[in-house]
Design an enzyme around this catalytic site. Structure first.
Site, PDB file in Angstrom:
ATOM      1  CE  LYS A 183      -0.792   5.845   7.530  1.00  0.00           C
ATOM      2  NZ  LYS A 183      -2.141   5.894   7.875  1.00  0.00           N
ATOM      3  CG  ASP A 241       5.469   4.081   1.959  1.00  0.00           C
ATOM      4  OD1 ASP A 241       5.481   4.763   3.004  1.00  0.00           O
ATOM      5  OD2 ASP A 241       4.725   3.979   1.018  1.00  0.00           O
ATOM      6  CG  PHE A 275      -1.884   1.036   1.229  1.00  0.00           C
ATOM      7  CD1 PHE A 275      -3.268   0.972   0.362  1.00  0.00           C
ATOM      8  CD2 PHE A 275      -1.591   2.271   1.740  1.00  0.00           C
ATOM      9  CE1 PHE A 275      -4.263   1.796   0.466  1.00  0.00           C
ATOM     10  CE2 PHE A 275      -2.637   3.447   1.487  1.00  0.00           C
ATOM     11  CZ  PHE A 275      -3.739   3.081   0.995  1.00  0.00           C
TER      12      PHE A 275
HETATM   13  C1  PLP Z   1       2.935   2.692   3.782  1.00  0.00           C
HETATM   14  C2  PLP Z   1       1.673   3.811   3.465  1.00  0.00           C
HETATM   15  N1  PLP Z   1       2.211   4.493   2.318  1.00  0.00           N
HETATM   16  C3  PLP Z   1       1.230   5.454   1.990  1.00  0.00           C
HETATM   17  C4  PLP Z   1       0.138   5.690   2.606  1.00  0.00           C
HETATM   18  C5  PLP Z   1      -0.676   6.789   2.192  1.00  0.00           C
HETATM   19  O1  PLP Z   1      -0.942   7.856   2.826  1.00  0.00           O
HETATM   20  P1  PLP Z   1      -1.886   8.986   2.761  1.00  0.00           P
HETATM   21  O2  PLP Z   1      -3.050   8.309   3.142  1.00  0.00           O
HETATM   22  O3  PLP Z   1      -1.608  10.061   3.777  1.00  0.00           O
HETATM   23  O4  PLP Z   1      -2.163   9.492   1.493  1.00  0.00           O
HETATM   24  C6  PLP Z   1      -0.347   4.882   3.768  1.00  0.00           C
HETATM   25  C7  PLP Z   1      -1.628   5.104   4.284  1.00  0.00           C
HETATM   26  O5  PLP Z   1      -2.098   4.285   4.882  1.00  0.00           O
HETATM   27  C8  PLP Z   1       0.484   3.853   4.183  1.00  0.00           C
HETATM   28  O6  PLP Z   1       0.385   3.095   5.122  1.00  0.00           O
END
Ligand code: PLP
Length: 495
Positions: free
Chosen positions: A349, A316, A210
């Site tokens: 986050k 990420d 994700f």
């Molecule tokens: C690992 C990871 N990357 C990217 C995102 C996307 O972040 P956002 O919802 O702030 O766009 C998330 C969101 O849960 C995530 O867990």
């Protein structure tokens, strides 16, 4: 009721005495009025909550609303809903509240005249940065992952990843082009969205990953069809992510072979894909797609293979970053060093602002407006990030997350062997980043509801997983309430 109220009063008095004598834990010092236990008096959502959801739904799609929150009343690790129900929050706004609700240090940072100025005079920081922007950015870099010397701020996790992709494309194109200028063909064809100006680069991601929901990040998201349906997607490669068997110590041979198989696939895809792979993006723990882990060896292997083929490695850390895995940055668990460090690390986050860190100056574009937008980040939130990073580092909160994580892991593995109703407890040695599975998706969904009605908020992950994502001031006493509630929720569910 009366006996419970008396007990709560006595506990509060004892705690106040502990705080005044200096024996208190950090959570107790920070939140002297934090509730001592969940208190649920209505269904969740209750009558007031339902009314408010209906009103909201008239103007805002509330199909995903779990319950309405009273953020002013929420305190520390406890979230309060519209009906006054008080829940122990082990999910923390999808892993994004770092230091509990209404943390006084963050409230002070928000009241700082510089934060207020950045809120009401939001700068277009690419063109007109504030006189204190260098100081704020340096504050972020002080706690950046090892080796990272620069940061480019963004607005959300998805945005941070997409900015990192752009940085990777620009870097790879510049590397190929050398010192040459753009050709007239490039200048003209990019305006038609065609090659050679628009380059057919790809970003590789993993199955069940994700990385967000914007256009390019969504092409790298592989967790659930509901996120992707109907949206145009880039034709980018997807590598298998190791499907480890648990318990890990009893499946060493299988898991080693599984990780090797996945790495071989990564290399095959890099070599054989229809377009050059500019970067591989990977989560240290696949958090939305099932809390899937891999060993440090897998990640070291990934670093080796990306390096071998001149492919950038984007880690990420949107969900894993800022302490909860027992390290400030989860990839510190892999033992990478020097030239083997990741090329880019994205965050959001718990940091409360977003962006990507990088270490090679060549990743910064050489021309203005190549990496650019109106705000180029959010200085007011960057000031909050500075306060968060300081608080996390100065109080050694990653180590504390590791201690409470060990307690949780032990408790959950005991419940696993006693009840047989949960399986694949995972996240050993990864702080509070702990997850487990129920027997099916339906049982998982029921478990989440049972936990909530018993006053504990948890999140789901993947097809049948439960994930723990508390803040960094979640302590052993909170973990004990969580574990006791898991047992009760499992008793309520059918065998
Ligand atoms: C690992 C990871 N990357 C990217 C995102 C996307 O972040 P956002 O919802 O702030 O766009 C998330 C969101 O849960 C995530 O867990």
């Amino acid at each position: 009721m009366i006996r419970n109220a008396t007990k709560t009063t006595v506990l509060r008095a004892l705690r106040t005495r502990a705080v005044s004598r200096g024996y208190a834990s950090l959570a107790e010092k920070t939140f002297p009025n934090e509730p001592t236990a969940p208190a649920v008096a209505t269904a969740i959502p209750g009558p007031t909550g339902k009314e408010k959801i209906a009103a909201l739904n008239k103007v805002f799609d509330s199909a995903a609303t779990t319950f309405m929150v009273d953020y002013e009343k929420s305190n520390g690790n406890y979230i309060v809903d519209a009906d006054g129900n008080t829940l122990l929050d082990c999910y923390a706004q999808i892993a994004s509240i770092p230091l509990g609700y209404n943390n006084p240090t963050l409230i002070e940072a928000a009241k700082d005249s510089k934060t207020i100025s950045a809120l009401v005079n939001r700068p277009a920081s690419g063109n007109f940065p504030s006189t204190n922007y260098a100081e704020q950015i340096s504050g972020l870099l002080k706690y950046a992952p090892k080796g990272m010397t620069e940061v480019w701020p963004g607005l959300s996790g998805s945005d941070a990843n997409e900015l990192a992709f752009k940085a990777a494309f620009i870097y790879q194109a510049a590397k190929k082009r050398g010192n040459a200028d753009f050709t007239p063909e490039e200048l003209e064809s990019c305006m038609r969205n065609e090659a050679p100006g628009s380059k057919p680069f790809a970003i590789m991601s993993f199955e069940t990953a994700f990385h967000g929901r914007l256009m390019a990040s969504l092409s790298c998201t592989r967790s659930k069809p509901i996120h992707k349906l109907d949206i145009p997607a880039f034709h980018w490669p997807k590598a298998p992510f190791p499907q480890l068997k648990y318990p890990l110590d009893q499946n060493v041979e299988y898991n080693t072979a599984e990780e090797k198989r996945c790495l071989e696939e990564v290399e095959k895809l890099i070599k054989g894909w229809e377009s050059p792979v500019a970067a591989v993006i990977v989560e240290p723990i696949q958090s939305e797609g099932g809390d899937n882990h891999a060993s440090p060896n897998f990640f070291k292997g990934l670093r080796d293979v990306t390096k071998k083929h001149g492919v950038l490695l984007i880690v990420d850390e949107v969900q894993t970053g800022v302490g909860a895995t027992g390290k400030m940055w989860a990839h510190e668990h892999w033992g990478l060093d020097g030239d083997g460090l990741p090329d880019l690390v994205t965050f959001s986050k718990k940091a409360q602002s977003a962006g990507y860190f990088f270490r090679d100056p060549a990743i910064r574009p050489t021309l203005a407006y190549r990496q650019f937008n109106t705000w180029c980040g959010d200085p007011a939130h960057i000031m909050i990030t500075n306060a968060i990073f300081r608080e996390v580092a100065e109080n050694n909160l990653p180590a504390k997350a590791q201690e409470v994580g060990d307690y949780l892991y032990k408790g959950l593995t005991a419940i696993q062997s006693e009840t047989g109703k949960i399986s694949r407890v995972r996240g050993k040695g990864q702080g509070t980043f702990i997850a487990f599975d129920l027997a099916s998706g339906a049982q998982r969904d029921q478990f989440v509801v049972n936990m909530r009605s018993l006053g504990v908020l948890v999140g789901g992950t993947g097809a049948q997983g439960i994930r723990l994502r508390p803040g960094l001031l979640f302590e052993e006493k909170h973990a004990k309430i969580f574990l006791d509630t898991v047992k009760k929720a499992l008793e309520q569910s059918k065998a």
